[in-house]
Design a protein around this motif. Structure first.
Motif, mmCIF file in Angstrom:
data_model
loop_
_atom_site.group_PDB
_atom_site.id
_atom_site.type_symbol
_atom_site.label_atom_id
_atom_site.label_comp_id
_atom_site.label_asym_id
_atom_site.label_seq_id
_atom_site.Cartn_x
_atom_site.Cartn_y
_atom_site.Cartn_z
ATOM 1 N N SER A 64 0.830 -1.203 0.000
ATOM 2 C CA SER A 64 0.000 0.000 0.000
ATOM 3 C C SER A 64 0.863 1.252 0.000
ATOM 4 O O SER A 64 1.996 1.253 0.498
ATOM 5 C CB SER A 64 -0.924 0.022 1.229
ATOM 6 O OG SER A 64 -1.810 -1.069 1.212
ATOM 7 N N ALA A 65 0.298 2.303 -0.556
ATOM 8 C CA ALA A 65 0.966 3.609 -0.556
ATOM 9 C C ALA A 65 -0.099 4.695 -0.480
ATOM 10 O O ALA A 65 -1.195 4.564 -1.052
ATOM 11 C CB ALA A 65 1.812 3.786 -1.818
ATOM 12 N N GLU A 66 0.216 5.757 0.227
ATOM 13 C CA GLU A 66 -0.706 6.883 0.339
ATOM 14 C C GLU A 66 -0.498 7.836 -0.832
ATOM 15 O O GLU A 66 0.632 8.202 -1.157
ATOM 16 C CB GLU A 66 -0.483 7.620 1.661
ATOM 17 C CG GLU A 66 -1.510 8.711 1.943
ATOM 18 C CD GLU A 66 -1.308 9.359 3.305
ATOM 19 O OE1 GLU A 66 -1.969 8.925 4.268
ATOM 20 O OE2 GLU A 66 -0.477 10.278 3.396
ATOM 21 N N VAL A 67 -1.601 8.238 -1.462
ATOM 22 C CA VAL A 67 -1.557 9.150 -2.599
ATOM 23 C C VAL A 67 -2.389 10.378 -2.261
ATOM 24 O O VAL A 67 -3.557 10.254 -1.847
ATOM 25 C CB VAL A 67 -2.102 8.491 -3.884
ATOM 26 C CG1 VAL A 67 -2.095 9.479 -5.046
ATOM 27 C CG2 VAL A 67 -1.278 7.259 -4.226
ATOM 28 N N THR A 68 -1.813 11.561 -2.414
ATOM 29 C CA THR A 68 -2.509 12.819 -2.124
ATOM 30 C C THR A 68 -2.649 13.633 -3.400
ATOM 31 O O THR A 68 -1.681 13.810 -4.141
ATOM 32 C CB THR A 68 -1.750 13.641 -1.068
ATOM 33 O OG1 THR A 68 -1.695 12.895 0.151
ATOM 34 C CG2 THR A 68 -2.455 14.974 -0.805
ATOM 35 N N VAL A 69 -3.869 14.098 -3.637
ATOM 36 C CA VAL A 69 -4.145 14.989 -4.767
ATOM 37 C C VAL A 69 -4.387 16.382 -4.205
ATOM 38 O O VAL A 69 -5.304 16.581 -3.391
ATOM 39 C CB VAL A 69 -5.369 14.527 -5.575
ATOM 40 C CG1 VAL A 69 -5.643 15.487 -6.726
ATOM 41 C CG2 VAL A 69 -5.170 13.116 -6.093
ATOM 42 N N GLU A 70 -3.561 17.326 -4.572
ATOM 43 C CA GLU A 70 -3.710 18.696 -4.100
ATOM 44 C C GLU A 70 -4.451 19.538 -5.137
ATOM 45 O O GLU A 70 -4.278 19.347 -6.346
ATOM 46 C CB GLU A 70 -2.338 19.316 -3.831
ATOM 47 C CG GLU A 70 -1.572 18.634 -2.711
ATOM 48 C CD GLU A 70 -0.242 19.297 -2.439
ATOM 49 O OE1 GLU A 70 0.150 20.173 -3.246
ATOM 50 O OE2 GLU A 70 0.403 18.944 -1.434
ATOM 51 N N ALA A 71 -5.277 20.456 -4.633
ATOM 52 C CA ALA A 71 -5.981 21.367 -5.530
ATOM 53 C C ALA A 71 -4.973 22.257 -6.242
ATOM 54 O O ALA A 71 -4.062 22.802 -5.622
ATOM 55 C CB ALA A 71 -6.989 22.215 -4.750
ATOM 56 N N GLY A 72 -5.146 22.390 -7.524
ATOM 57 C CA GLY A 72 -4.225 23.209 -8.301
ATOM 58 C C GLY A 72 -4.854 24.535 -8.684
ATOM 59 O O GLY A 72 -6.069 24.722 -8.595
#
Length: 307
Positions: A64-72
């Motif tokens: 498992s890996a944590e993925v973060t999507v930031e607002a652009g």
């Protein structure tokens, strides 16, 4: 074919099958084709992505890996110079930048004025913020955005001292009724609305299943996207920002804009041409007294009287 092992070590190549799962598919979507994993940013947020490999004997291992999507950043105009004029199409307004502040002045005797920007990249999971000021209590300053929804196609915030005591009002344009509709949670009187000549930050947002409006540090409302209006889910109405207008009243009325900023998750924009917002006739200071409340989750009809 079976996989021979010795003390957990694979001695013969196995034909493994792979799978993947996202803990928050509304933010991060995953797909597997053969041994290839595709991770797609859907909206701002964080998800735990887990990939599983399984051999022909049914034995499996996962990682498992944590993925973060930031607002652009989708669009920003700081109005540093009159070159900002190239970002906007004008309707019944004079556009002048003085000392880093946009001064919009209405030029028509009856119609509201606006500056229009069609987004090259549309936004979901978005935050739209502007720093603005009105010039007088009886002169409105306006912010609109187009939603892309077939029926509820546009929202308009008016900062104005209305006759019922409210000093802000967010109305929605209903294509079926051919007019602006009022909802009781979308209007009120707040000390956070600055006096004429004083700047304030106004921020709209639709993130994590909630639709909110703030003035400075004060939250004017925060509502669940699950509420329904006229048979339509609120979240579907405010899902995206397609177009932005900054507006003022008619006949010389003025509004001041220091900057405007839109962040979010960018999505491809359909081909669109700009236009003046609907309902540009003079903004009355009297609103419909029969505004309905947003249903959550029950359906609530709109009043259909605000124009």
């Amino acid at each position: 074919m079976s996989c021979r092992r010795s003390r957990g070590v694979v001695l013969q190549r196995c034909e493994l099958t792979y799978g993947a799962e996202s803990s928050a598919p509304e933010a991060v979507a995953v797909a597997v084709e053969g041994s290839s994993l595709t991770v797609t940013a859907v909206a701002a947020g964080t998800a735990m992505v887990t990939v599983t490999a399984t051999d022909p004997d049914g034995l499996s291992a996962a990682q498992s890996a944590e993925v973060t999507v930031e607002a652009g950043s989708i669009f920003r105009d700081d109005f540093d110079t009159n070159a900002s004029r190239n970002n906007w199409t004008l309707y019944n307004v004079d556009f002048r930048v003085v000392d880093g502040v946009l001064r919009l002045s209405g030029t028509h005797s009856q119609f509201l004025g606006s500056a229009d920007h069609v987004l090259e990249t549309q936004a979901t999971e978005w935050v739209l913020t502007t720093r603005l000021a009105r010039s007088a209590t009886d002169e409105p300053v306006l912010v609109y955005w187009r939603t892309g929804h077939d029926r509820f196609s546009l929202f308009r915030l008016a900062i104005l001292d209305f006759s019922d005591g409210d000093n802000w009002w967010l109305a929605v344009w209903d294509e079926q009724a051919d007019g602006y509709q009022g909802i009781s949670q979308f209007a009120g009187n707040s000390d956070a609305i600055a006096e004429p000549g004083e700047f304030m930050e106004i921020s709209f947002s639709h993130q994590n299943g909630e639709f909110a409006l703030t003035a400075g540090d004060t939250e004017l409302f925060r509502l669940s996207s699950a509420g329904r209006i006229g048979g339509v889910r609120l979240g579907d109405m405010v899902d995206r920002v397609v177009e932005i207008w900054l507006g003022v009243g008619a006949n010389g009325e003025r509004g001041l804009f220091d900057w405007v900023d839109l962040t979010g998750t960018g999505i491809a924009a359909e081909e669109a041409s700009g236009s003046a917002p609907p309902g540009v006739e003079f903004l009355p200071r009297t609103k419909d007294p029969d505004r309905m409340r947003l249903g959550a989750p029950a359906e609530v009809p709109l009043s259909g009287k605000n124009r």
